[in-house]
Design a protein around this motif. Structure first.
Motif, PDB file in Angstrom:
ATOM      1  N   ARG A  70     -11.651  -2.754   9.200  1.00  0.00           N
ATOM      2  CA  ARG A  70     -12.524  -2.603   7.795  1.00  0.00           C
ATOM      3  C   ARG A  70     -13.272  -2.342   8.189  1.00  0.00           C
ATOM      4  O   ARG A  70     -13.860  -1.555   7.163  1.00  0.00           O
ATOM      5  N   MET A  71     -14.453  -2.469   8.634  1.00  0.00           N
ATOM      6  CA  MET A  71     -15.751  -1.770   9.012  1.00  0.00           C
ATOM      7  C   MET A  71     -15.840  -0.327   9.084  1.00  0.00           C
ATOM      8  O   MET A  71     -16.517   0.302   8.610  1.00  0.00           O
ATOM      9  N   GLY A  72     -14.385   0.021   9.956  1.00  0.00           N
ATOM     10  CA  GLY A  72     -14.830   1.903   9.763  1.00  0.00           C
ATOM     11  C   GLY A  72     -14.074   2.209   8.544  1.00  0.00           C
ATOM     12  O   GLY A  72     -14.529   3.661   8.397  1.00  0.00           O
ATOM     13  N   ASN A  96      -5.595   4.471   8.848  1.00  0.00           N
ATOM     14  CA  ASN A  96      -6.222   3.187   8.599  1.00  0.00           C
ATOM     15  C   ASN A  96      -4.684   2.175   8.975  1.00  0.00           C
ATOM     16  O   ASN A  96      -4.885   1.663   9.294  1.00  0.00           O
ATOM     17  N   ILE A  97      -4.457   2.107   7.335  1.00  0.00           N
ATOM     18  CA  ILE A  97      -2.883   1.331   7.806  1.00  0.00           C
ATOM     19  C   ILE A  97      -2.153   2.034   8.346  1.00  0.00           C
ATOM     20  O   ILE A  97      -1.140   0.996   9.232  1.00  0.00           O
ATOM     21  N   LEU A  98      -2.147   3.236   8.694  1.00  0.00           N
ATOM     22  CA  LEU A  98      -0.918   3.692   9.597  1.00  0.00           C
ATOM     23  C   LEU A  98      -1.331   3.237  11.485  1.00  0.00           C
ATOM     24  O   LEU A  98      -0.249   2.764  12.167  1.00  0.00           O
ATOM     25  N   ILE A  99      -2.400   2.960  11.850  1.00  0.00           N
ATOM     26  CA  ILE A  99      -3.144   2.737  13.155  1.00  0.00           C
ATOM     27  C   ILE A  99      -2.684   0.972  13.152  1.00  0.00           C
ATOM     28  O   ILE A  99      -2.802  -0.002  13.790  1.00  0.00           O
ATOM     29  N   ALA A 100      -3.000   0.338  11.677  1.00  0.00           N
ATOM     30  CA  ALA A 100      -3.358  -1.940  11.733  1.00  0.00           C
ATOM     31  C   ALA A 100      -1.831  -1.768  11.751  1.00  0.00           C
ATOM     32  O   ALA A 100      -1.531  -2.932  12.927  1.00  0.00           O
ATOM     33  N   SER A 148      -3.179  -4.716   8.109  1.00  0.00           N
ATOM     34  CA  SER A 148      -3.574  -4.332   6.744  1.00  0.00           C
ATOM     35  C   SER A 148      -4.119  -4.482   5.882  1.00  0.00           C
ATOM     36  O   SER A 148      -5.094  -3.562   4.892  1.00  0.00           O
ATOM     37  N   MET A 149      -3.968  -5.664   5.333  1.00  0.00           N
ATOM     38  CA  MET A 149      -5.389  -6.346   4.623  1.00  0.00           C
ATOM     39  C   MET A 149      -6.777  -5.809   4.739  1.00  0.00           C
ATOM     40  O   MET A 149      -7.531  -5.663   3.788  1.00  0.00           O
ATOM     41  N   TYR A 150      -7.098  -5.764   6.578  1.00  0.00           N
ATOM     42  CA  TYR A 150      -8.463  -5.687   6.875  1.00  0.00           C
ATOM     43  C   TYR A 150      -8.280  -4.089   6.335  1.00  0.00           C
ATOM     44  O   TYR A 150      -9.789  -4.121   5.085  1.00  0.00           O
ATOM     45  N   VAL A 151      -7.653  -3.426   6.368  1.00  0.00           N
ATOM     46  CA  VAL A 151      -8.058  -0.965   6.034  1.00  0.00           C
ATOM     47  C   VAL A 151      -8.093  -1.438   3.951  1.00  0.00           C
ATOM     48  O   VAL A 151      -8.969  -1.189   3.754  1.00  0.00           O
ATOM     49  N   ILE A 152      -7.585  -2.179   3.804  1.00  0.00           N
ATOM     50  CA  ILE A 152      -7.367  -2.036   2.182  1.00  0.00           C
ATOM     51  C   ILE A 152      -8.244  -3.052   1.254  1.00  0.00           C
ATOM     52  O   ILE A 152      -9.647  -2.404   0.426  1.00  0.00           O
ATOM     53  N   VAL A 153      -9.063  -4.334   1.925  1.00  0.00           N
ATOM     54  CA  VAL A 153      -9.985  -4.740   1.500  1.00  0.00           C
ATOM     55  C   VAL A 153     -11.861  -3.408   2.175  1.00  0.00           C
ATOM     56  O   VAL A 153     -12.029  -3.252   0.760  1.00  0.00           O
ATOM     57  N   TYR A 203       1.561 -12.340   4.298  1.00  0.00           N
ATOM     58  CA  TYR A 203       2.814 -11.466   3.741  1.00  0.00           C
ATOM     59  C   TYR A 203       2.922 -11.168   1.795  1.00  0.00           C
ATOM     60  O   TYR A 203       3.407 -10.405   1.786  1.00  0.00           O
ATOM     61  N   LEU A 204       2.502 -12.647   1.375  1.00  0.00           N
ATOM     62  CA  LEU A 204       3.161 -12.751   0.489  1.00  0.00           C
ATOM     63  C   LEU A 204       1.782 -12.166  -0.361  1.00  0.00           C
ATOM     64  O   LEU A 204       1.400 -10.880  -1.411  1.00  0.00           O
ATOM     65  N   THR A 205       0.334 -12.048   0.302  1.00  0.00           N
ATOM     66  CA  THR A 205      -0.617 -10.797  -0.633  1.00  0.00           C
ATOM     67  C   THR A 205      -0.527  -9.580  -0.225  1.00  0.00           C
ATOM     68  O   THR A 205      -0.315  -9.250  -1.073  1.00  0.00           O
ATOM     69  N   ILE A 206      -0.278  -8.791   1.138  1.00  0.00           N
ATOM     70  CA  ILE A 206      -0.075  -7.463   1.302  1.00  0.00           C
ATOM     71  C   ILE A 206       1.052  -7.358  -0.135  1.00  0.00           C
ATOM     72  O   ILE A 206       1.322  -6.057  -0.113  1.00  0.00           O
ATOM     73  N   MET A 207       2.014  -7.739   0.044  1.00  0.00           N
ATOM     74  CA  MET A 207       3.026  -7.349  -0.595  1.00  0.00           C
ATOM     75  C   MET A 207       2.799  -7.032  -2.423  1.00  0.00           C
ATOM     76  O   MET A 207       2.881  -6.703  -3.223  1.00  0.00           O
ATOM     77  N   ILE A 208       1.854  -7.994  -3.505  1.00  0.00           N
ATOM     78  CA  ILE A 208       0.905  -7.570  -3.877  1.00  0.00           C
ATOM     79  C   ILE A 208      -0.247  -6.517  -4.068  1.00  0.00           C
ATOM     80  O   ILE A 208      -0.035  -5.819  -5.322  1.00  0.00           O
ATOM     81  N   LEU A 209      -1.122  -6.403  -2.816  1.00  0.00           N
ATOM     82  CA  LEU A 209      -1.848  -5.848  -2.676  1.00  0.00           C
ATOM     83  C   LEU A 209      -1.719  -4.259  -2.608  1.00  0.00           C
ATOM     84  O   LEU A 209      -2.276  -3.303  -3.203  1.00  0.00           O
ATOM     85  N   ILE A 210      -0.822  -4.120  -1.847  1.00  0.00           N
ATOM     86  CA  ILE A 210       0.074  -2.353  -0.995  1.00  0.00           C
ATOM     87  C   ILE A 210       0.172  -1.854  -2.745  1.00  0.00           C
ATOM     88  O   ILE A 210      -0.761  -0.976  -3.187  1.00  0.00           O
TER      89      ILE A 210
END
Length: 442
Positions: A70-72, A96-100, A148-153, A203-210
């Protein structure tokens, strides 16, 4: 061209506008821990509360150690935004998502070693360890979604769309609370219930977020996210250096709280349970105050990207003032409602009695800690991660040394006084390195 617009003057009202959604979302984050603590605290034995404390602290240590995702992301995205380099923003997010995902696979593989370390480090009773094992064996599989949520946020914070980042956190937290209560109260799953609650919610959250983020980028940046030029060696190395420093810094920070939990366990399971509740109050205050730090990150990076020293100092001054005033208000609320709030978390008399004896430290902490929280936001936005790492090394080393001595002679009071000194040391070390940020404007 993108339709996103940003003001030239960074006023308190603008920071409040950015911070309010984060403030509202951050309210929900500690309430997940509070609800989990309350669910376990009202079961038939304090072993459930002790096991949840150890298991959740360890898994949080593991996940938060990769908080650089997230921070990076915030630091690089916000500075790229200031330069107008929108392609670099999209590539940074995808990288960063791939790294996550890669890190998540690594974490899952390490499940057995993590459980072994807990057994050797905390030396819980066999019954408590089985509860810990049950929690971690479920929760660890939420890592791909949570990281993955860290990256999107981080992406939405970096482009100053705090309302979207906040909605993400609120959705995840509300789902988490709902499923945890349902699984524990309705299905009787106990400690497994709170673990499943987090797993399914992530998983429900990331399925909406992506999908939402994909269409957001298309609409506002006029770019279709692709994997082209993602594997740029120089960019990957830059991410590595920034992320590794934040990784070390976050690992040390979370270890400091793990150390507090470890030292608490040496005082007995009743003190461990009491300190678990006290930490919920500290966490609650931190998430409130971090709303200013989070909103500051994106604006600081944007100001540096534009090389606007005037905007930079406006952000620093206004955010520190807002954070300190909010911290005072939090302390006042704790003075008034502390006993009532503790009663919501546990009905075990001995745990409540011990907790009441340490209210002073929880009231005293927020104003002191507000400064180091806000410094974190400034350094993250400036991507001055080496300084953050060095400051945390000094602070944690000092905290461990002092806590051993003070606990030996003053018991749990010594442990909480050490936490006060830890927050002060974090502020002083970051203040010392602050001059390095100003070099970016020369």
């Amino acid at each position: 061209m993108p339709v996103l617009r940003y003001p030239s003057k960074i006023s308190k009202s603008y920071l409040l506008k950015l911070s309010l959604p984060i403030f509202l979302s951050n309210i929900t984050i500690p309430f997940v821990g509070i609800v989990d603590t309350s669910l376990m605290g009202h079961l038939e034995s304090e072993k459930y509360l002790a096991a949840t404390s150890i298991a959740a602290t360890v898994i949080t240590l593991v996940f938060w150690s990769f908080g650089f995702l997230r921070m990076g992301t915030v630091g690089i995205v916000s500075q790229s935004l200031g330069r107008g380099d929108y392609q670099d923003i999209v590539r940074t997010v995808i990288r960063n998502i791939l790294i996550a995902i890669f890190i998540s696979i690594f974490i899952i593989i390490l499940k057995v070693p993590i459980l072994f370390i807990i057994l050797e480090y905390f030396k819980p009773s066999s019954e408590t360890f089985e509860l810990i094992k049950a929690y971690i064996s479920i929760r660890i599989y939420s890592s791909p979604a949570e990281l993955s949520m860290y990256v999107i946020v981080g992406f939405y914070l970096g482009i100053q769309k705090t309302n979207i980042s906040s909605f993400t956190v609120i959705l995840f937290s509300i789902l988490n609370i709902f499923f945890s209560i349902y699984f524990v109260k309705n299905l009787g799953l106990k400690i497994e219930g709170v673990a499943y609650g987090t797993l399914i919610s992530a998983y429900l959250t990331i399925m909406i977020l992506i999908p939402y983020t994909y269409f957001f980028i298309k609409k506002y940046f006029k770019i279709i996210p692709r994997f082209k030029r993602i594997f740029n060696l120089n960019k990957i190395l830059k991410l590595f250096y920034i992320n590794f420093d934040i990784f070390i810094r976050t690992l040390l920070l979370t270890f400091a709280f793990l150390w507090l939990t470890f030292q608490s366990s040496k005082l007995g399971e009743e003190y461990l349970a009491a300190n678990t509740i006290l930490l919920q109050f500290l966490t609650l205050a931190a998430f409130f105050l971090d709303s200013y730090a989070f909103s500051t990150e994106g604006v600081i990076g944007y100001s540096i990207g534009r090389r606007s020293e005037k905007s930079f100092f406006q952000v620093v001054k206004n955010s520190f003032e807002l954070s300190f005033i909010t911290a005072i208000l939090i302390s006042i609320i704790y003075v008034i409602f502390f006993k009532d709030l503790v009663g919501l978390l546990t009905d075990i008399d001995i745990v409540k009695y011990i907790t009441f004896g340490f209210v002073f430290w929880i009231v005293f902490l927020p104003p002191i800690a507000s400064f180091c929280y806000q410094f974190d936001g400034v350094f993250i936005g400036a991507a001055q991660t080496k300084e953050m790492r060095n400051a945390m090394i000094i602070s944690v080393a000092t905290f461990i040394f002092i806590s051993i001595y003070l606990q030996k002679y003053f018991g749990n009071h010594g442990l909480w006084f050490s936490m006060i000194l830890f927050m002060i040391m974090r502020s002083l070390t970051l203040m010392y390195f602050f001059k390095n940020i100003l070099k970016k404007f020369k």
